[in-house]
Scaffold this active site. Structure first.
Site, PDB file in Angstrom:
ATOM      1  N   LYS A  99      43.019  10.393  12.788  1.00  0.00           N
ATOM      2  CA  LYS A  99      41.970  10.854  11.308  1.00  0.00           C
ATOM      3  C   LYS A  99      40.699  10.682  10.927  1.00  0.00           C
ATOM      4  CE  LYS A  99      44.886   8.565   7.746  1.00  0.00           C
ATOM      5  NZ  LYS A  99      45.641   7.509   6.763  1.00  0.00           N
ATOM      6  N   GLU A 142      60.806   0.232   2.961  1.00  0.00           N
ATOM      7  CA  GLU A 142      60.553  -0.983   1.557  1.00  0.00           C
ATOM      8  C   GLU A 142      62.009  -1.693   1.523  1.00  0.00           C
ATOM      9  OE1 GLU A 142      59.433   2.177   1.352  1.00  0.00           O
ATOM     10  OE2 GLU A 142      57.330   2.318   0.699  1.00  0.00           O
ATOM     11  N   ARG A 189      62.214   2.507  -4.245  1.00  0.00           N
ATOM     12  CA  ARG A 189      63.291   2.384  -2.948  1.00  0.00           C
ATOM     13  C   ARG A 189      63.176   1.974  -2.163  1.00  0.00           C
ATOM     14  NH1 ARG A 189      60.665   6.330   1.016  1.00  0.00           N
ATOM     15  NH2 ARG A 189      60.576   8.513  -0.395  1.00  0.00           N
TER      16      ARG A 189
END
Ligand code: HTL
Ligand code: MG
Length: 629
Positions: free
Chosen positions: A288, A371, A399
């Site tokens: 990243k 979630e 969610r």
């Protein structure tokens, strides 16, 4: 961009196919610099897009978008894809009002296969597409095309992605899943699969070292295939039927891990896998922030940095936010009562929980982008004597809806939801606006819903919420708030509203963030009242009925859809008491609002001070100042 650059010659994937193989690396480097330049404006997803540069180039080299479908999970890593698919000139407007989206969007480009923003949807989408393709192929009504979902290691922690793999490995349609593994979600990735990937990674390092030690000079001069085979090899499990690889066990072919920053190696693998039948997963290792030193070292900050100077990038301190106010309150409260447990689905930084996580690792849980698990794990904790606080963004709580209803509300479990980013969020746009929570929570029995006007009220609500029977939702917006000093715990009567400006002719009932607009709008008016309607459920029915009996008109104001929101709750109650004042509902209109600055979105919705003045005028209230100035 340099005048003689490779990138200048590439506007569409066809152009990329005309380049020589040697030009793919320079193209990747230029793409990387361009992404850094674009993101230096601030508020953009930099580190993830830097990590996918070589992958993007390789995918567009080997596959033919838009015929072949590239499905970028979340879509925040797709800047390179946008640049290479005809949107180079629009990148300076990305995420600005009227500009292109920060994620992929079907209605924006034929090259965007799915509309995204939320994680973990690419695999189920790809599964559906593959079944549709194969059904049409079977009928002779459609042609063959490749389907390539690209999913991050973070997004793979979502239950939906894992459940999709369960389906894909069972039906076995032909597709290529790219697992873009950079060991990071926004913060460090979590979960058992993540731990497993690290063992594969160590294996790869070992093999690479072995291979390069033997063949360092010839590494790039001999055929890649032979090199990889001799390396015993990066794709060992591909050929090993007895492998314990979980993807193999679930019916997929696993290849990897391979270096996700070696564009030629990626081209090689993609060409090869392209020919294979059934579902294959190609596991690539990326970094990243790749190519930008400071971002590689702190990918968390550089996930979405503030404005920076590309030639001298540095971190910028952000101000005190509502998230910080919540995190500070939770950190203090857990010292007062040890039954608190704070849960976040992959949003430690965004939810203001960095300090909490450091100080109280035994009272902190990051479930990954799951979630549903965060909410139901909270149910389990509450059933066994803890006081769980689920810190969650409004948009991501979508969610966990059934989990709130089924696992928590029926048994009146005292789970607290600290709902961050409630209301429109700005540049992330319609996938991320948190404008539905009042409507989708309000219809659940046993729940309390409140919205603080400032950090003092947030602290009071949080403390009191832990003493309630049943779930409590506390919603607050994105952005800054004045801090309340540590140790201040104001009292608040549960379910009570607060009269901030007296006045009985027209009364504005304002929720949370919209209160400041109401206070601004009534300046200089006569007999217009403003109420801090801090409880949405239960309503302060005593005050509401009193107001309804006196006022000529009531205005409800909320940063939530007007459909089934706070205003609707007020109307429902008044109707049940046969009270019929003139009630005007102000809130987010019944359509998906695009990305733009929060203030601009509020102006579009007409809920800012100017919009309220227009409403007051229409009710015959002289507002003095001309609207719009
Ligand atoms: N929960 C859900 C359902 N969707 C989103 N998008 C989030 C939370 C928030 N979120 C992102 S990007 C991201 C999260 C958690 C990390 C994704 O990690 P992954 O990709 O490994 O998939 P990487 O950043 O390249 O490492 C956004 O809202 C943009
Ligand atoms: Mg990742």
């Amino acid at each position: 961009m340099k005048p003689s650059s490779v990138l200048e010659r590439v506007n569409y994937p066809e152009d990329l196919k005309k380049l020589s193989l040697e030009e793919l690396e320079p193209l990747s480097e230029e793409l990387r610099s361009e992404i850094i330049r674009i993101c230096s404006r601030g508020g953009l997803h930099l580190a993830s897009s830097l990590g996918t540069v070589e992958l993007t180039v390789a995918l567009h080299r080997v596959f033919s978008s838009p015929k072949d479908r590239l499905l970028w999970d979340v879509g925040h890593q797709s800047y390179g894809h946008k640049i290479l698919t005809g949107r180079k000139d629009q990148m300076d407007n990305i995420k600005k009002e009227g500009g292109i989206s920060g994620f992929t969007k079907v209605s924006e480009s034929v090259h965007d296969a799915i509309t995204v923003g939320h994680a973990s949807t690419s695999l189920a989408n790809a599964f559906g597409m593959a079944l549709a393709r194969d059904a049409m192929l079977g009928d002779g009504t459609g042609e063959f095309y490749h389907i390539i979902p690209i999913i991050g290691d973070g997004a793979l922690t979502g239950g939906m992605a894992l459940a999709a793999i369960n389906n894909i490995g069972y039906k076995k349609p032909k597709m290529l899943i790219i697992l873009n593994d950079n060991e990071m979600s926004i913060s460090e990735n979590v979960g058992a699969l993540n731990t497993y990937f690290r063992t594969l990674q160590v294996q790869k390092w070992f093999q690479d070292a072995e291979a390069s030690g033997k063949n360092l000079v010839r590494r790039f001069s001999r055929p890649l295939e032979q090199m990889i085979t001799n390396a015993k090899d990066a794709a060992r499990t591909f050929f090993d039927p007895h492998s314990k690889n979980p993807f193999n066990a679930m019916g997929l072919r696993y290849v990897g891990p391979v270096d996700g920053h070696n564009v030629l190696q990626l081209v090689y693998w993609l060409e090869k896998i392209k020919e294979l039948e059934g579902p294959t997963i190609l596991h690539i290792l990326t970094k990243k922030g790749k190519g930008m030193n400071i971002a590689e070292h702190d990918p968390i900050y550089w996930h979405s940095p503030s404005k920076f100077n590309p030639s001298q990038p540095e971190e910028v301190q952000k101000g005190y936010s509502w998230s910080n106010a919540f995190g500070d309150a939770a950190t203090e409260l857990v010292d007062q009562r040890r039954d608190i447990y704070v849960i976040t689905p992959a949003m430690r930084e965004g939810s203001g929980l960095v300090e909490f996580a450091q100080k109280h690792p035994d009272r902190y849980l990051d479930t990954g982008i799951a979630e549903e698990v965060a909410v139901t794990a909270a149910a389990g904790m509450a059933l066994r004597g803890m006081k769980p606080i689920v810190a969650i963004y409004s948009t991501f709580l979508q969610r966990g809806y059934d989990q709130v209803l089924h696992d928590i509300a029926i048994e009146k479990l005292n789970v607290v939801f600290a709902i961050d980013r409630a209301g429109v969020v700005g540049a992330d746009g319609p996938t991320h606006h948190g404008v539905f929570d009042l409507s989708f929570l309000r219809n659940i029995p046993n729940i309390s819903i409140c919205a603080p006007k400032d950090a003092f009220e947030l602290r009071a609500m949080l403390k009191k919420s832990l003493e309630q029977h049943g779930p409590v939702a506390i919603r607050y917006p994105r952005g800054s708030v004045k801090p309340a000093p540590a140790g201040t715990w104001d009292d608040i009567v549960w379910g009570s509203w607060e009269r901030l400006v007296p006045g009985n002719d027209v009364v504005i009932l304002a929720v949370g963030k919209t209160l400041e607009y109401a206070l601004e709008a009534v300046k200089g008016t006569k007999d217009v009242g403003v109420i801090n309607a801090r409880f949405i459920k239960p309503l302060d029915t005593t005050m509401l009925e009193d107001i309804a009996q006196r006022a000529r008109a009531i205005i409800t104001l909320e940063d939530n859809t007007v459909v089934g929101g706070f205003g609707a709750a007020v109307l429902e109650h008044l109707a049940s008491r046969d009270l019929k004042p003139d009630v005007r509902l102000m809130g987010i209109p019944d359509h998906f609002m695009d990305h733009a600055e929060v203030a601009s979105l509020h102006a579009q919705a007409g809920i800012d001070a100017a919009g309220i003045k227009v409403m007051l005028e229409s009710l015959g209230v002289p507002v003095g100042v001309v609207v719009g100035d």
